[in-house]
Design a protein around this motif. Structure first.
Motif, mmCIF file in Angstrom:
data_model
loop_
_atom_site.group_PDB
_atom_site.id
_atom_site.type_symbol
_atom_site.label_atom_id
_atom_site.label_comp_id
_atom_site.label_asym_id
_atom_site.label_seq_id
_atom_site.Cartn_x
_atom_site.Cartn_y
_atom_site.Cartn_z
ATOM 1 N N THR A 27 28.142 29.224 60.040
ATOM 2 C CA THR A 27 27.042 28.492 60.504
ATOM 3 C C THR A 27 25.980 29.833 61.917
ATOM 4 O O THR A 27 25.388 30.318 61.742
ATOM 5 N N LEU A 30 26.397 33.046 61.214
ATOM 6 C CA LEU A 30 24.841 33.851 60.992
ATOM 7 C C LEU A 30 23.403 33.388 62.075
ATOM 8 O O LEU A 30 22.512 34.245 61.674
ATOM 9 N N ASP A 31 23.897 32.297 62.276
ATOM 10 C CA ASP A 31 22.815 32.239 63.973
ATOM 11 C C ASP A 31 23.207 33.080 65.105
ATOM 12 O O ASP A 31 21.962 33.352 65.841
ATOM 13 N N ALA A 311 18.829 34.315 50.094
ATOM 14 C CA ALA A 311 20.616 33.708 50.746
ATOM 15 C C ALA A 311 19.953 32.003 50.446
ATOM 16 O O ALA A 311 20.765 31.137 49.458
ATOM 17 N N TYR A 356 24.202 39.240 53.227
ATOM 18 C CA TYR A 356 24.735 38.727 53.774
ATOM 19 C C TYR A 356 24.757 40.288 54.240
ATOM 20 O O TYR A 356 25.013 41.171 55.056
ATOM 21 N N ASP A 359 21.587 40.801 55.949
ATOM 22 C CA ASP A 359 20.642 39.928 56.742
ATOM 23 C C ASP A 359 22.063 40.889 57.909
ATOM 24 O O ASP A 359 21.460 41.589 59.053
#
Lengths: 719, 719
Positions: A27, A30-31, A311, A356, A359
């Protein structure tokens, strides 16, 4: 309903228990850091505590009008909550993830479809920031950021999208009153599509053809008030409305707009670059490098945005596939979780990997965008052409991939994925729109939008564009007698190109990227009268390949493709990536050859280009794929280096899956270009066959030993 | 608005003037005869004269509830008009184009989305016709055809779709009252999805597990009244409602249904085949060959239906592309009609060709269906397995192709294609649903629905299924000790398979088709304990290939693929079709090899199958493509023979385009299997390389003449 939230399905619990890495670590990854996660969660907690933001009945049950009204109600409350609770708004807008930051993500969760304010923050504010002069900034920006005014970005017309130069709305300067007079001369000139324009915005950026002293200076942007700030009634001379239901974005009140002799003050024109003086004199910008900044900004943001939506879709489909059980594989076992079927995994795992990939590529692109923006602030503009081309290319491929993957997720959920409550139809509706807006994907791949560039030129007369574009513009402006262009090789693999003095173009240090990305700019050359121009550029570009090895650009792979023939397929990820790059190089090369062949046969260059365009699109796709695959892989290596090994392994495996998937999807190309002696990209089929044949162990010795042991005795009757 | 209808765009007039065949001739061809066209137009004229059938405001503006109400209003009026003006209703329903006849087409034009009565005529009536005994037919059919009652077809449950055998709704016979008691024991047993069930139907066909004398006899169909005929209030013990908004079909009131001890008379069970006597004795059907008739019927109809919708989408996109002008190709010419861009033609022409391919294949399939139905009436059932497999295969590929093409058409219209008023989003919403309903496409391709067959078996105990299916069922029912099966070769390339006496299965004359279509039935063999079974069948199937040449089935191409190695690529259409057939044969063969390899390595057969399933899907797709391409081509040849030469040329060119397009789309496969020495399907890479090398002109003579002219002198220092 509480029990629904508390009782977690046993299959999901079981699946989650099998996770062998720390979910928090992912997490935070990703953040982009734990502090972002914490800030997001804090903000989410506040927002979700407001019961008024939850729909008592799903929006899909409402009428078109009710949907809009509900979205306005929720969006307004959300703005209020944000102002009171979110301190970091400005840095969010400018420094973090673009329109894909915390604010936007929370807004999406609340609004579900889109906020009517989306383009106020997404395009209206950024355009003012990018194109307003200091005075305009200080006048408009605080009011816009505080939402004292609400703006839309109004460019597209009923008959004009791709070809910006063809826009028909006019802004004619009247020195008597020091005003511009806006007009919509035809039905096709009506503004059509801008989000938030229909009922919400009281101001907008209007793109119009600028006329002053009876001369047209091409399209420029104007900040125009369209509705009374107090009553919201459209002002005299303005006809504005909503365009109706669409496949998605139904809460975005996309609008139409017609002007009839509508007057706005001179300073309505955004004047950071070009200016119109009080007496009507048109002043060209002195050194404008980023006039199409808003469009680049939005395209850059889109890559991350579609990654996020994909996602969501993948999460929905994977969770459902863990819960849904259907059919038995073995008689003595219960019905299988559908996630256990290989066909389902084949559909869904690539969707996770793609989210991914997009991203990581999106964040990398955003970083590049920020860097280039900073550089431009310091007068350094070398990387702009590559950024621009990258934004086009990655926008096209990422939106197409995301839409296809979301639809794959939806279909993988069977009939239930068709229900609105699955949220998958809405996600598809939102993301498929990105394939046509901000540049239709086919157009982006071909860059047919020569009008756009020519237009940029005619507006600013000095713009940082590619050599090809510049050449096209020049030739377009002087069709009868093509302007002589001198192009010299400059250090660092770039080309120096100067237009002759009597043209309005100066273009320095066009980076290597733009030239080798030649296939993307062919269309700009449609306007050329010199048929030899394209081959010349291409030969030059290929000649430059030796230098590419020292230059870290997204086409440095052409160096490999040119110098290192593919020698051995060893199934490593790196090796496959090189394979995909060679495929791209081969397709670029072969499309150019087809084009030239048609020209040689006597076709007009324009017609030859048109006939080759399908092939050119495929080449552009192959290039984009190679860029995306290699970026994803490189970023994964770089960014996972500091992670725990358990998470790193998972993320790297995902990236590997992505690479292998695309190798298999394009196996025909790979075979044709890599493995097959018959399909080698240089067309030297027989040479290759012979070369391969000579590798046969049978050819290692001139005479096989069986000649002595069997054949000779046989022939001589002595066996 | 009158002027809008009278003034035709000049570009369109110009394009139409260029048409070099008689458009009426094409219309009659598509309608299957001038008299059909005339009847359709007469009916259309009557229907469209009713102003009440036109929406004053587009449906998309309405709320979910208003949409439904509007659809009911219009559908009811349409039924009234039809009864009064359309005399040919019964033959329309049974003899012509299935649910795709004149009535359905006019209804689509009026309702736009779908009529809530769609499945009344589409499934409720056909099921009664197919499965009711004489008494039931005379009781239900007149009332249903007159719409004195409105019915739904209620099979799918919240937790059960694909795996029909897993349905949970129960119908338990109570001999005391001579009634069945219907129950929904769990949440997952709630009926979910049936169209027209939510608010419209007062009757429905319910599929439920039949229990009598404490034995379960598998799923059977029951005609159940769910609402009062006078008040429409749901009857006691029935909970019925609408499931909510979806991506499309929003006027179809798809519903849910729960039963609580709901009693229906004994004769509610459709008893043409199986029966339950008054005392509760279960009577097996004596000779039932077509229990899954409704599903075959709907799948057959779907091929023509999606063809029609695709034709609409293609028409919209082509017309728009002729009218829309965007960007200049040449400076001195006006902006181009976007139809003149090759990329646009590449997108759209294949959509036209696909609509013709599906239309021709659909009509051919319908004709086959009618013939098989007639044959069954005369006790002849040989062709049923092929029909069933064909319906699965063509349903899967035609719905997937149509959905992809419609979306291509929509995207080709750029931003404007995203607007609901373009009708393209609605068409996509309708057609993408067909990819998951009536058998999810992936499932159809793999035929994982072994449950379906097993279930059919357990219901009828005597059914015409494939040998593979029968074997699977047998083995499934006797997992511990597989039933010995004797399989003998019978004349006419069919297999005679008899189950041993103690089983309930008898299966005669399983056609050759089913066996060679082996990849479609692998899943049924998951249940087998005998790992050698599959290879045995395959060997047998391949052994039979010699006989295939005399048998006109859709797998007779395996004969070519086996006996005639591809010798020469000559670019004729026939040649390409053979190429695609060889690709299919190669993929079938290689998937089977992969499967066997995994089994040989010690994997359980079920797991080996699961791991091979992606490859098997691809093989099934390749087979379907080969069938579709060859059917389209053959039907074009046959059906255009009597047309004028000007129209014939156009239709044949279109068919050629289709064939060539798919050759290019699968060029990787073709290369791999046909052209490439390295990817030949037998894996004999080096042998092939050498064989190819020997064809080099350099090898035509043992010593090249340059040896004498150059080399020898060089080496001997005499040059």
């Amino acid at each position: 309903m509480d029990s629904l939230e508390e009782n977690i399905n046993e299959d999901l619990i079981k699946e989650r228990a099998q996770c062998n890495f720390d979910v928090s670590e992912l997490t935070y990854f990703l953040d982009d850091g734990k502090e972002n996660t914490e800030q997001r969660r804090k903000f989410e907690k506040i927002v979700f505590s407001f019961k008024e933001l939850k729909d008592p009945v799903s929006e899909e049950y409402l009428s078109h009008k009710e949907k809009y009204e509900n979205a306005i109600r929720k969006s307004s409350l959300l703005v209020k909550i944000t102002k009171e609770n979110f301190q970091d708004m400005e840095s969010e807008m400018t420094e973090k993830l673009g329109i894909n930051g915390i604010l936007a993500r929370v807004a999406q969760a609340v609004i579900k479809d889109v906020s009517p304010f989306l383009l106020h923050f997404g395009m209206f504010v950024p355009t003012i920031v990018g194109q307003g002069d200091a005075e305009q900034l200080s006048y408009w920006l605080p009011r816009a950021l505080d939402m004292n005014i609400i703006g839309a970005y109004v460019q597209t017309e009923l008959g004009h999208g791709t070809y910006v130069r063809g826009l028909e709305t006019t802004a004619t300067y009247d020195p008597e009153t020091e005003e511009f007079v806006l007009n919509s001369p035809t039905l096709t000139s009506y503004k059509w599509w801008p989000g938030g324009l229909g009922c919400t915005a009281n101001h907008c950026i209007v793109t119009a053809q600028l006329y002053t002293k009876e001369q047209c200076h091409g399209v420029h942007n104007f900040v125009v008030q369209i509705r009374d700030e107090e009553t919201h009634i459209p002002r005299m001379g303005v006809r504005v409305g909503e365009i109706g239901p669409k496949m998605g974005f139904n809460t975005a009140d996309n609008g139409f707009l017609e002007f009839q002799n509508y007057r706005v003050p001179r300073k309505a024109m955004l004047m950071k670059n070009a200016k119109v003086l009080k007496d009507g004199t048109y002043v060209k910008p002195t050194n404008e490098k980023l006039t199409y900044g808003t469009m680049v900004y939005v395209r850059v943001s889109l890559v991350s945005e579609v990654a996020l939506h994909l996602a969501k879709a993948a999460t929905i489909a994977i969770r459902y596939s863990a819960v849904r059980r259907q059919s038995k594989l073995k008689l003595d076992e219960p019905e299988l979780q559908i996630l256990d079927y290989t066909t389902q995994q084949h559909k869904l795992f690539i969707c996770i990997a793609t989210s991914y990939a997009l991203d990581m590529a999106g964040k990398w692109l955003w970083k590049t965008y920020k860097k280039v923006s900073r550089d431009i602030g310091h007068g350094k503009t070398d990387s702009l052409p590559e950024l621009h081309a990258l934004a086009c290319c990655l926008k096209a491929i990422s939106t197409a991939d995301a839409a296809a993957c979301i639809e794959k997720c939806r279909l993988a959920c069977g009939g239930h994925g068709y229900m609105s409550s699955s949220n998958l139809p809405l996600l598809y509706g939102l993301i498929t729109a990105t394939c046509t807006y901000e540049g239709d994907n086919t157009v982006l791949l071909l860059q047919t939008a020569s009008g756009h560039y020519r237009n940029s030129i005619s507006r600013s007369n000095y713009i940082y564009i590619t050599a090809w574009e510049a050449a096209a513009v020049l030739l377009c402006r002087h069709p009868a007698s093509p302007t002589p262009i001198s192009i010299d090789t400059a250090p660092e693999s770039s080309l120096l190109m100067r237009a002759s003095p009597h043209t309005e173009i100066t273009c320095e240090r066009v980076s290597f990227w733009s030239q080798t990305e030649s296939i993307k700019y062919n269309t700009t050359l449609l306007l050329s009268n010199t048929r030899t121009l394209l081959p010349w550029y291409l030969v030059k570009a290929w000649d430059q390949k030796e230098n590419a090895k020292d230059v870290k650009t997204t086409v440095s792979y052409l160096h490999h493709a040119y110098n290192n023939r593919y020698e051995k397929w060893d199934n490593t990820t790196e090796n496959i990536i090189i394979g995909l790059q060679i495929v791209a190089a081969g397709k670029i090369s072969s499309s150019v050859k087809s084009l030239n062949k048609r020209v040689e046969k006597g076709l007009a260059y324009e017609d030859a280009w048109n006939l080759t365009s399908v092939q050119l699109t495929r080449a552009a796709e192959a290039h984009c794929r190679a860029v995306l695959v290699s970026t994803y892989w490189a970023e994964t290596q770089r960014r996972t280096a500091t992670l725990s090994s358990s998470l790193r392994v998972v993320l790297q495996t995902l990236a590997e899956l992505y690479v292998v998937y695309w190798a298999l999807e394009t196996v025909g190309d790979l075979l044709q270009l890599l493995n097959s002696t018959l399909g080698a990209y240089d067309g030297r089929v027989y040479e290759r066959l012979m070369a391969e044949a000579l590798k046969s162990p049978l050819n290692a010795e001139p005479v096989n030993r069986t000649f002595d042991t069997h054949l000779k005795p046989l022939m001589q009757g002595k066996l």
